[in-house]
Design a protein around this motif. Structure first.
Motif, PDB file in Angstrom:
ATOM      1  N   LYS A  68       0.832  -1.208   0.000  1.00 42.67           N
ATOM      2  CA  LYS A  68       0.000   0.000   0.000  1.00 42.67           C
ATOM      3  C   LYS A  68       0.872   1.266   0.000  1.00 42.67           C
ATOM      4  CE  LYS A  68      -3.316   2.272   2.940  1.00 42.67           C
ATOM      5  NZ  LYS A  68      -3.492   2.383   4.386  1.00 42.67           N
ATOM      6  N   HIS A  69       1.857   1.318   0.913  1.00 48.44           N
ATOM      7  CA  HIS A  69       2.623   2.559   1.063  1.00 48.44           C
ATOM      8  C   HIS A  69       3.664   2.768  -0.048  1.00 48.44           C
ATOM      9  CE1 HIS A  69       0.720   3.873   4.722  1.00 48.44           C
ATOM     10  NE2 HIS A  69       0.703   2.604   5.104  1.00 48.44           N
ATOM     11  N   GLY A  70       3.971   1.709  -0.783  1.00 46.14           N
ATOM     12  CA  GLY A  70       4.866   1.859  -1.940  1.00 46.14           C
ATOM     13  C   GLY A  70       4.272   2.817  -2.969  1.00 46.14           C
ATOM     14  N   LYS A  71       2.968   2.970  -2.913  1.00 48.29           N
ATOM     15  CA  LYS A  71       2.299   3.833  -3.903  1.00 48.29           C
ATOM     16  C   LYS A  71       2.470   5.310  -3.586  1.00 48.29           C
ATOM     17  CE  LYS A  71      -0.996   0.409  -5.401  1.00 48.29           C
ATOM     18  NZ  LYS A  71      -1.679  -0.444  -4.422  1.00 48.29           N
ATOM     19  N   ARG A  72       3.124   5.627  -2.487  1.00 50.08           N
ATOM     20  CA  ARG A  72       3.326   7.042  -2.175  1.00 50.08           C
ATOM     21  C   ARG A  72       4.298   7.696  -3.157  1.00 50.08           C
ATOM     22  NH1 ARG A  72       4.061   8.533   2.796  1.00 50.08           N
ATOM     23  NH2 ARG A  72       5.328  10.275   2.177  1.00 50.08           N
ATOM     24  N   ILE A  73       5.097   6.880  -3.863  1.00 51.40           N
ATOM     25  CA  ILE A  73       5.914   7.464  -4.934  1.00 51.40           C
ATOM     26  C   ILE A  73       5.286   7.088  -6.279  1.00 51.40           C
ATOM     27  CG2 ILE A  73       8.019   7.394  -3.513  1.00 51.40           C
ATOM     28  CD1 ILE A  73       9.013   5.103  -5.393  1.00 51.40           C
ATOM     29  N   ASP A  74       5.698   7.768  -7.343  1.00 47.41           N
ATOM     30  CA  ASP A  74       5.171   7.469  -8.678  1.00 47.41           C
ATOM     31  C   ASP A  74       6.058   6.428  -9.367  1.00 47.41           C
ATOM     32  OD1 ASP A  74       3.221   9.298  -8.216  1.00 47.41           O
ATOM     33  OD2 ASP A  74       3.904  10.772  -9.704  1.00 47.41           O
ATOM     34  N   TRP A  75       5.437   5.635 -10.190  1.00 48.20           N
ATOM     35  CA  TRP A  75       6.138   4.536 -10.865  1.00 48.20           C
ATOM     36  C   TRP A  75       5.934   4.633 -12.374  1.00 48.20           C
ATOM     37  CZ3 TRP A  75       8.812   0.905  -7.882  1.00 48.20           C
ATOM     38  CH2 TRP A  75       8.601   0.990  -6.496  1.00 48.20           C
ATOM     39  N   PHE A  76       6.970   4.375 -13.143  1.00 44.06           N
ATOM     40  CA  PHE A  76       6.791   4.223 -14.598  1.00 44.06           C
ATOM     41  C   PHE A  76       6.089   2.897 -14.848  1.00 44.06           C
ATOM     42  CE2 PHE A  76      10.816   6.831 -14.746  1.00 44.06           C
ATOM     43  CZ  PHE A  76      10.200   7.971 -15.216  1.00 44.06           C
ATOM     44  N   LYS A  77       6.538   1.901 -14.103  1.00 49.84           N
ATOM     45  CA  LYS A  77       5.910   0.582 -14.205  1.00 49.84           C
ATOM     46  C   LYS A  77       5.604   0.131 -12.791  1.00 49.84           C
ATOM     47  CE  LYS A  77       6.973  -4.113 -15.653  1.00 49.84           C
ATOM     48  NZ  LYS A  77       7.882  -4.873 -14.809  1.00 49.84           N
ATOM     49  N   PRO A  78       4.337  -0.121 -12.482  1.00 51.78           N
ATOM     50  CA  PRO A  78       3.988  -0.519 -11.110  1.00 51.78           C
ATOM     51  C   PRO A  78       4.604  -1.869 -10.741  1.00 51.78           C
ATOM     52  CG  PRO A  78       2.026  -0.218 -12.497  1.00 51.78           C
ATOM     53  CD  PRO A  78       3.209  -0.119 -13.396  1.00 51.78           C
ATOM     54  N   TYR A  79       4.801  -2.082  -9.468  1.00 51.40           N
ATOM     55  CA  TYR A  79       5.337  -3.363  -8.997  1.00 51.40           C
ATOM     56  C   TYR A  79       4.204  -4.348  -8.790  1.00 51.40           C
ATOM     57  CZ  TYR A  79       3.902  -0.823  -4.789  1.00 51.40           C
ATOM     58  OH  TYR A  79       3.190  -0.089  -3.886  1.00 51.40           O
ATOM     59  N   SER A  80       4.507  -5.625  -8.957  1.00 50.74           N
ATOM     60  CA  SER A  80       3.521  -6.639  -8.569  1.00 50.74           C
ATOM     61  C   SER A  80       4.037  -7.411  -7.356  1.00 50.74           C
ATOM     62  CB  SER A  80       3.225  -7.576  -9.732  1.00 50.74           C
ATOM     63  OG  SER A  80       4.370  -8.336 -10.031  1.00 50.74           O
ATOM     64  N   LYS A  81       5.382  -7.454  -7.191  1.00 49.39           N
ATOM     65  CA  LYS A  81       5.951  -8.086  -5.998  1.00 49.39           C
ATOM     66  C   LYS A  81       6.350  -6.997  -5.012  1.00 49.39           C
ATOM     67  CE  LYS A  81       8.324 -11.682  -8.521  1.00 49.39           C
ATOM     68  NZ  LYS A  81       9.664 -12.057  -8.945  1.00 49.39           N
ATOM     69  N   VAL A  82       6.208  -7.261  -3.719  1.00 49.67           N
ATOM     70  CA  VAL A  82       6.580  -6.255  -2.727  1.00 49.67           C
ATOM     71  C   VAL A  82       7.881  -6.642  -2.021  1.00 49.67           C
ATOM     72  CG1 VAL A  82       5.872  -5.006  -0.655  1.00 49.67           C
ATOM     73  CG2 VAL A  82       4.193  -5.516  -2.431  1.00 49.67           C
ATOM     74  N   LYS A  83       7.840  -7.683  -1.201  1.00 50.04           N
ATOM     75  CA  LYS A  83       8.993  -8.008  -0.348  1.00 50.04           C
ATOM     76  C   LYS A  83       9.576  -9.345  -0.763  1.00 50.04           C
ATOM     77  CE  LYS A  83      10.032  -8.342   4.632  1.00 50.04           C
ATOM     78  NZ  LYS A  83      10.496  -9.708   4.856  1.00 50.04           N
ATOM     79  N   ASN A  84      10.866  -9.336  -0.971  1.00 51.67           N
ATOM     80  CA  ASN A  84      11.549 -10.593  -1.277  1.00 51.67           C
ATOM     81  C   ASN A  84      12.915 -10.519  -0.600  1.00 51.67           C
ATOM     82  OD1 ASN A  84      12.672 -12.871  -2.307  1.00 51.67           O
ATOM     83  ND2 ASN A  84      12.720 -12.178  -4.442  1.00 51.67           N
ATOM     84  N   THR A  85      12.944 -10.888   0.672  1.00 50.52           N
ATOM     85  CA  THR A  85      14.165 -10.654   1.450  1.00 50.52           C
ATOM     86  C   THR A  85      14.526 -11.868   2.291  1.00 50.52           C
ATOM     87  OG1 THR A  85      13.005  -9.829   3.430  1.00 50.52           O
ATOM     88  CG2 THR A  85      13.481  -8.217   1.709  1.00 50.52           C
ATOM     89  N   SER A  86      15.829 -12.062   2.460  1.00 50.15           N
ATOM     90  CA  SER A  86      16.283 -13.130   3.351  1.00 50.15           C
ATOM     91  C   SER A  86      17.540 -12.684   4.086  1.00 50.15           C
ATOM     92  CB  SER A  86      16.570 -14.383   2.526  1.00 50.15           C
ATOM     93  OG  SER A  86      17.416 -15.231   3.262  1.00 50.15           O
ATOM     94  N   PHE A  87      17.542 -12.866   5.401  1.00 50.02           N
ATOM     95  CA  PHE A  87      18.720 -12.538   6.217  1.00 50.02           C
ATOM     96  C   PHE A  87      19.588 -13.779   6.456  1.00 50.02           C
ATOM     97  CE2 PHE A  87      17.034  -8.557   8.729  1.00 50.02           C
ATOM     98  CZ  PHE A  87      16.956  -7.862   7.536  1.00 50.02           C
ATOM     99  N   ASP A  88      19.228 -14.878   5.803  1.00 52.57           N
ATOM    100  CA  ASP A  88      20.003 -16.110   5.995  1.00 52.57           C
ATOM    101  C   ASP A  88      20.978 -16.316   4.845  1.00 52.57           C
ATOM    102  OD1 ASP A  88      18.841 -17.093   8.426  1.00 52.57           O
ATOM    103  OD2 ASP A  88      17.007 -17.434   7.262  1.00 52.57           O
TER     104      ASP A  88
END
Ligand code: WTA
Length: 677
Positions: A68-88
Motif C-alpha cells: 500500500k505505502h509503496g504507492k506514495r511514490i510514482d512509478w513508470f511501471k507498477p510493482y507486482s511483488k513487494v517483499k523478497n528478502t532473506s537474512f540467511d
C-alpha cells in the motif's frame, strides 16, 4: 544540572509525570515523561491508536502494508511483488523488484503541476546576508542541465560519480542529476582529507568528480578543489584515473587547474538544454554509495538502491516530523552524511517540501545563529545533533531566549544518544516546553529512521528513542545470541527487512554478510547496545563495537590506529573513545614509539597533525598517551576493555587482568593517563 533546564515543578506536573527507570547509562534515574500535549495531537497525521494499529499491521503482513505505502511514490511501471528478502545464508534484499521509477522524477517532475513556483530549497549561506531560494521549476532546470553536462562528458547509467562539495544547492543538483541519468553517486564529506577522498574515489572506480573551488564555513575557506587535485593524483597511483572534474565557483578563490580535465560548472551548463528525460530505473538499481566506518579495515561503501529507499525516506520524513504541506523544514546535517542524503535531499523533496540547506556552523557569526535562521525563514521543523545542542547549551540561554522561535512545531535529534540534560534544555529553552522532540535512532546502513517517537502519538521520555517505526522489528539479544524478552539490556538487532535497508557493501557482498548477519544468525546486527524499559521503549546506549561517535560523526578506531602507525616513529597504536562533554565521545590514542624514539610535546603535535592529514579534521585525536607497552593477552590480543577504563579515568574497576602477558604495563598506563580528574 543547569538550574533552568527544567520547568518549575508545578508547571511540569500539568503536562508531565515522573517515572523511575533504569536509564540508557544503566543507572536508575528519575525520568520526566512528557505526555502528548493537545496541541501536538490536533492536526497530527498519526495519533497513538493509529500508530498501534499500523504498527501491528506492518509487522504482521509486511507485503500488504508496504504494498500500500509503496504507492506514495510514482512509478513508470507498477510493482507486482513487494517483499523478497532473506537474512540467511547469502542474504538477499529486494523490494518492489519488478517496478520501475526514477528518484529525481519523483523529487521534482511530479510536483511541477502543483508546486512549480513553490520554494524547493532555501539556501542560507555561511554569511547571514547570503541566501537564495530555488523553486521547484528552477530545481528542474538546474538538475536537467547538470544531467546533460554529465551525459555530454560520457557519464552513463551505472557509472560512479564522486561529489565533494560544500553545502550549496549545487550539491543537491549534483545528487539529483546523477539519479536522473542512473549514475551512482558517492558523496564525500568536504571535511575529509585528500587521502580519504582518494581512497573513496579508488574503491568505487569513479572517473567523474563534481566539486567547488572552495567551501566556506565560519568565515574560513576550505580548499576543496586543491584537495581534489591531490586526491586525483593519489587515486591515479592506485590505478583509478579521473577523467573529468566539474568545478562550481563558490568563493572565486584561486585554485590550480588542469586543462582538458577540469571544467567550470557555470560554463558547462550554458552549453546544454534545460530538459533531460529521466532514465527508467529498476527498483533495485543502485542509487548511491556512501562510505562509512566500521570496527575493522577501511570504510565500507554502503550501497542503497532506488525504490525501497525512496519509499522509506519519504514516508519517515512525513510521519516522524509530522510534515504538512507548506511546512518549512530544516535539517542541519551536511549532505556528506546519510542524514543529509535522506532528510535534506531525498525525503523532503520526494514529499514536495521546502527544505533549508545551511552552509555554515552553529556559532557563526554568533551563538544565536540557529535560532536567528529559524526566525528569519519561519522554520517549523528543526532537526539537529546532540553535540550542537550541548555546545549551544554551554554558551548560555540568553542566546536562545533573545530570539522568538515561534514558528517551531517539531524538534528532532539524531546521530548519538542525547543526554537527558540536553534533551530537557532543548525542550524547555528552545521549544519553550511546547514543542515535541523526536529522538531518531538510525544508521547509514538503515537508510532512514528506525526507532523514533511520532509527534502526535508518542509520550516522550528524555533520552529514549522510544518505539519502532512501522515495519521495524527490534530485538535485543545477549552475547550468545539468545533473544531477550520484556525489560532487558542487550545488543540491538533487527529481525526482518524494511525497504530503506542497505543492500550490500559495494563490490564486497561477503563483507556485508560478515559484518551484519554473521554475529547473530538470521538477524541484522546494528553494532549498538540498547535497553528496553517496561513501556517497551528503547534506550540506545552507544556502540558495542570498535566504532566511536565523535560529535555525531562515526569513526572506526582502526582507521585512526592505521593513520598513527603509518607515521615513521610509531610502532604500535590503540585507539578508544572516552566520554566528552560536548562531542559525546573523544578520541584517546595510546601510542608506542619505535625503539630509540623519545616521547615529547613536539612529537605529540606532529602525530595529531599526521592523523588530520590522513583522515581529516574530524579525526583529530583529543588525547595522546605515549605508552612503552600495551596490555595484551598471552596470545597477543590488545585488551581494549582495560584501555577504555583508563581513558575514562575509571581504573579502580579494571576487572580481571590476570590473563595479561605483562601485568606491569597497566601500572605505567595508569600513572601516565591523560584524563586525570
Ligand atoms: C548512533 C547517523 C543514540 C548509533 C544517522 C548508530 C544514535 C550510529 C542515534 C549511526 C540516536 C544515531 N540515539 N544513538 N538517536 N542516532 N546514533 O551511520 O550508535 O552516521 O549506530 O548514522 O549513530 O551513525 P551514522
Amino acid at each position: 544540572m543547569r538550574a533552568n533546564s527544567r520547568p518549575p515543578r508545578r508547571d511540569a506536573a500539568r503536562r508531565a509525570s515522573w517515572q523511575l527507570v533504569l536509564g540508557g547509562n544503566g543507572k536508575m534515574s528519575e525520568v520526566h515523561v512528557h505526555r502528548v500535549q493537545p496541541a501536538w495531537k490536533k492536526n497530527a497525521l498519526i495519533d497513538n491508536d493509529t500508530y498501534l494499529k499500523w504498527y501491528a499491521d506492518s509487522v504482521k503482513n509486511p507485503d500488504k502494508f508496504w504494498g500500500k505505502h509503496g504507492k506514495r511514490i510514482d512509478w513508470f511501471k507498477p510493482y507486482s511483488k513487494v517483499k523478497n528478502t532473506s537474512f540467511d545464508g547469502k542474504v538477499s534484499i529486494k523490494w518492489f523488484e519488478d517496478g520501475e521509477t526514477n528518484v529525481s522524477w519523483n523529487c521534482i517532475d511530479r510536483h511541477l503541476k502543483k508546486r512549480s513556483d513553490q520554494t524547493a530549497i532555501i539556501w542560507e549561506g555561511d554569511n547571514p546576508y547570503d541566501d537564495r531560494k530555488i523553486t521547484y521549476n528552477e530545481l528542474y532546470a538546474h538538475v536537467c542541465r547538470l544531467a546533460n553536462v554529465m551525459k555530454k562528458h560520457g557519464v552513463r547509467k551505472g557509472d560512479r560519480v564522486t561529489i565533494y562539495m560544500p553545502m550549496i544547492p549545487e550539491a543537491a543538483y549534483a545528487m539529483l542529476a546523477c539519479t536522473r541519468i542512473g549514475a551512482i553517486h558517492s558523496v564525500v564529506f568536504g571535511g575529509f582529507s585528500p587521502d580519504a577522498l582518494a581512497g573513496r574515489i579508488d574503491d568505487c572506480k569513479s572517473s567523474f568528480v563534481i566539486t567547488a573551488d572552495e567551501g566556506l564555513r565560519g568565515g574560513k575557506p576550505i580548499p576543496l578543489k586543491d584537495n581534489t587535485d591531490k586526491a586525483i593524483e593519489i587515486a591515479a597511483k592506485a590505478g583509478t584515473k579521473v577523467e573529468k572534474v566539474v568545478v562550481v565557483r563558490r568563493t572565486g578563490g584561486k585554485t590550480s587547474w588542469v586543462a582538458e580535465r577540469d571544467v567550470w560548472y557555470h560554463e558547462e551548463i550554458a552549453t546544454v538544454k534545460a530538459e533531460c528525460k529521466p532514465e527508467k530505473m529498476k527498483a533495485e538499481d543502485p542509487l548511491f554509495i556512501l562510505y562509512t566506518s566500521g570496527s575493522t579495515g577501511k570504510p565500507k561503501g554502503v550501497l542503497h538502491t532506488t525504490a525501497g529507499y525512496l519509499v522509506y525516506v519519504s514516508m519517515t520524513h512525513q510521519y516522524v516530523f509530522d510534515y504538512h504541506d507548506g511546512d518549512i523544514y530544516w535539517c542541519t546535517a551536511d549532505v556528506g552524511w546519510v542524514t543529509g542524503h535522506s532528510y535534506i535531499v531525498y525525503g523532503p523533496l520526494a514529499n514536495g517540501a521546502t527544505t533549508l540547506m545551511f552552509e555554515g556552523v552553529p556559532n557563526y557569526p554568533s551563538q544565536s545563529r540557529f535560532w536567528e535562521v529559524i526566525d528569519k525563514h519561519k522554520v517549523n521543523i528543526f532537526y539537529t545533533a546532540p553535540t550542537a545542542l550541548r555546545a549551544l547549551m554551554g554558551a548560555g540561554d540568553a542566546h536562545v531566549t533573545r530570539t522568538s522561535r515561534k514558528s517551531l512545531r517539531v524538534l528532532g535529534t539524531v546521530g548519538e544518544p542525547i543526554n537527558p540534560e540536553a534533551w530537557e534544555w532543548y525542550f524547555n529553552v528552545v521549544g519553550n516546553g511546547k514543542v515535541p522532540i523526536v529522538d531518531t535512532w538510525w544508521q547509514t546502513e538503515t537508510g532512514g529512521i528506525l526507532i523514533t517517537p511520532l509527534p502526535g502519538a508518542t509520550p516522550l521520555k528524555a533520552g529514549s528513542a522510544t518505539r519502532p517505526f512501522f515495519g521495524v522489528k527490534p530485538q535485543l539479544v545477549d552475547g550468545d545470541g539468545k533473544m531477550l524478552d520484556g525489560v532487558a539490556s542487550g545488543n540491538l538487532c533487527i529481525a526482518d527487512s524494511w525497504p530503506g535497508q542497505m543492500r550490500t557493501v559495494y563490490g564486497d557482498h561477503e563483507r556485508f554478510v560478515q559484518t551484519y548477519f554473521s554475529t547473530y544468525k538470521g538477524k541484522y546486527f546494528t553494532g549498538d547496545g540498547c535497553r528496553r524499559d517496561d513501556d517497551g521503549y528503547y534506550w540506545i546506549t552507544g556502540r558495542v563495537d570498535d566504532v566511536i561517535n565523535v560529535s555525531g560523526h562515526r569513526m572506526g578506531t582502526a582507521e585512526v590506529e592505521s593513520a598513527l602507525v603509518s607515521h615513521e616513529k610509531v610502532s604500535e597504536a590503540a585507539v578508544v573513545g572516552y566520554p566528552h562533554d560536548i562531542k559525546g565521545q573523544g578520541i584517546y590514542c595510546y601510542v608506542t614509539l619505535m625503539a630509540g624514539e623519545k616521547p615529547n610535546e613536539e612529537l605529540r603535535k606532529e602525530l595529531v597533525a599526521h592523523v588530520r592529514k590522513d583522515i581529516g579534521a574530524i579525526a583529530t585525536p583529543d588525547k595522546i598517551q605515549f605508552a612503552p607497552g600495551l596490555p595484551k593477552t598471552r596470545s597477543g590480543k590488545i585488551m581494549r576493555r582495560i584501555l577504555r577504563k583508563i581513558a575514562e579515568d575509571d581504573f579502580a574497576a579494571l576487572g580481571d587482568t590476570s590473563t595479561l602477558a605483562e601485568p606491569a604495563v597497566v601500572d605505567d598506563l595508569i600513572a601516565n593517563r591523560q584524563n586525570k580528574r
